[in-house]
Scaffold this motif. Sequence first.
Motif, PDB file in Angstrom:
ATOM      1  N   ALA A  93       0.816  -1.211   0.000  1.00 27.74           N
ATOM      2  CA  ALA A  93       0.000   0.000   0.000  1.00 27.74           C
ATOM      3  C   ALA A  93       0.851   1.263   0.000  1.00 27.74           C
ATOM      4  O   ALA A  93       0.347   2.349   0.212  1.00 27.74           O
ATOM      5  CB  ALA A  93      -0.921   0.004   1.225  1.00 27.74           C
ATOM      6  N   GLY A  94       2.133   1.128  -0.202  1.00 28.21           N
ATOM      7  CA  GLY A  94       3.033   2.271  -0.210  1.00 28.21           C
ATOM      8  C   GLY A  94       4.141   2.077   0.810  1.00 28.21           C
ATOM      9  O   GLY A  94       4.061   1.240   1.694  1.00 28.21           O
ATOM     10  N   ASP A  95       5.173   2.885   0.667  1.00 30.07           N
ATOM     11  CA  ASP A  95       6.331   2.761   1.552  1.00 30.07           C
ATOM     12  C   ASP A  95       6.016   3.243   2.960  1.00 30.07           C
ATOM     13  O   ASP A  95       5.271   4.208   3.157  1.00 30.07           O
ATOM     14  CB  ASP A  95       7.514   3.565   1.004  1.00 30.07           C
ATOM     15  CG  ASP A  95       8.139   2.933  -0.223  1.00 30.07           C
ATOM     16  OD1 ASP A  95       8.016   1.703  -0.374  1.00 30.07           O
ATOM     17  OD2 ASP A  95       8.748   3.663  -1.014  1.00 30.07           O
ATOM     18  N   LEU A  96       6.625   2.559   3.928  1.00 24.90           N
ATOM     19  CA  LEU A  96       6.534   2.932   5.335  1.00 24.90           C
ATOM     20  C   LEU A  96       7.950   3.090   5.869  1.00 24.90           C
ATOM     21  O   LEU A  96       8.829   2.286   5.559  1.00 24.90           O
ATOM     22  CB  LEU A  96       5.829   1.842   6.149  1.00 24.90           C
ATOM     23  CG  LEU A  96       4.376   1.548   5.810  1.00 24.90           C
ATOM     24  CD1 LEU A  96       3.909   0.285   6.525  1.00 24.90           C
ATOM     25  CD2 LEU A  96       3.502   2.726   6.207  1.00 24.90           C
ATOM     26  N   LEU A  97       8.162   4.128   6.679  1.00 24.72           N
ATOM     27  CA  LEU A  97       9.443   4.315   7.340  1.00 24.72           C
ATOM     28  C   LEU A  97       9.329   3.741   8.747  1.00 24.72           C
ATOM     29  O   LEU A  97       8.430   4.116   9.499  1.00 24.72           O
ATOM     30  CB  LEU A  97       9.793   5.800   7.431  1.00 24.72           C
ATOM     31  CG  LEU A  97       9.889   6.567   6.115  1.00 24.72           C
ATOM     32  CD1 LEU A  97      10.202   8.031   6.384  1.00 24.72           C
ATOM     33  CD2 LEU A  97      10.934   5.953   5.205  1.00 24.72           C
ATOM     34  N   GLU A  98      10.236   2.834   9.098  1.00 23.82           N
ATOM     35  CA  GLU A  98      10.272   2.302  10.458  1.00 23.82           C
ATOM     36  C   GLU A  98      11.223   3.190  11.243  1.00 23.82           C
ATOM     37  O   GLU A  98      12.412   3.283  10.921  1.00 23.82           O
ATOM     38  CB  GLU A  98      10.748   0.858  10.471  1.00 23.82           C
ATOM     39  CG  GLU A  98      10.748   0.268  11.864  1.00 23.82           C
ATOM     40  CD  GLU A  98      11.223  -1.174  11.910  1.00 23.82           C
ATOM     41  OE1 GLU A  98      11.059  -1.789  12.968  1.00 23.82           O
ATOM     42  OE2 GLU A  98      11.757  -1.675  10.901  1.00 23.82           O
ATOM     43  N   ILE A  99      10.685   3.836  12.271  1.00 23.43           N
ATOM     44  CA  ILE A  99      11.453   4.816  13.029  1.00 23.43           C
ATOM     45  C   ILE A  99      11.680   4.297  14.441  1.00 23.43           C
ATOM     46  O   ILE A  99      10.744   3.838  15.106  1.00 23.43           O
ATOM     47  CB  ILE A  99      10.714   6.172  13.057  1.00 23.43           C
ATOM     48  CG1 ILE A  99      10.545   6.679  11.623  1.00 23.43           C
ATOM     49  CG2 ILE A  99      11.457   7.179  13.922  1.00 23.43           C
ATOM     50  CD1 ILE A  99       9.649   7.874  11.483  1.00 23.43           C
ATOM     51  N   GLN A 100      12.923   4.369  14.881  1.00 24.43           N
ATOM     52  CA  GLN A 100      13.263   4.024  16.258  1.00 24.43           C
ATOM     53  C   GLN A 100      13.811   5.267  16.921  1.00 24.43           C
ATOM     54  O   GLN A 100      14.448   6.089  16.270  1.00 24.43           O
ATOM     55  CB  GLN A 100      14.264   2.879  16.327  1.00 24.43           C
ATOM     56  CG  GLN A 100      15.638   3.221  15.797  1.00 24.43           C
ATOM     57  CD  GLN A 100      16.596   2.043  15.857  1.00 24.43           C
ATOM     58  OE1 GLN A 100      16.183   0.911  16.035  1.00 24.43           O
ATOM     59  NE2 GLN A 100      17.876   2.312  15.686  1.00 24.43           N
TER      60      GLN A 100
END
Length: 166
Positions: free
Chosen positions: A123-130
Amino acid sequence: MSDQVCVGAIAGAYGVRGEVRLKSFCADPQAIADYGPLTDENGTAYTVTLIRPIKNGFVARLSGVATKEDADARKGVQLYAPRDRLPEAGEDEYYHADLIGLRVLDTGGTEIGTIRAVMDHGAGDLLEIQGPGLKNTVLLPFTRACVPTVDLAGGKVVADPPEGLF
């Protein structure tokens, strides 16, 4: 930005003649064979010959891989291509490798965290943020509305996350 970009990975042996299951991370999956020779983390070079497509990748022959045991030993090995052999990213296009590790700031300039991974589940790019203030990683949609600014030279992105996400 690194001069090497991960373009694929060896998923294991395919059959008993030294062929491998190859996962391509390229926008055009077959283009992985055009960027060679590819190298692994240790600098070993492989010439890639695609045999046929299979589910989630290709059956491929790699130079230096002659037996099933050779192929099994390379399972999980990531393959890299020199950045200068890859096509230029267009406007508002980025290589995932360039985004990973960038600092994430909110629109007020407060640091939220860093980009750990870029994912696309269809469904589109996701940024995984820590980040230091986060118990778990947070997935932020990589859209112009949620990430209005990407500054590769400055090593940061500016995020305007939906209310309550952080």
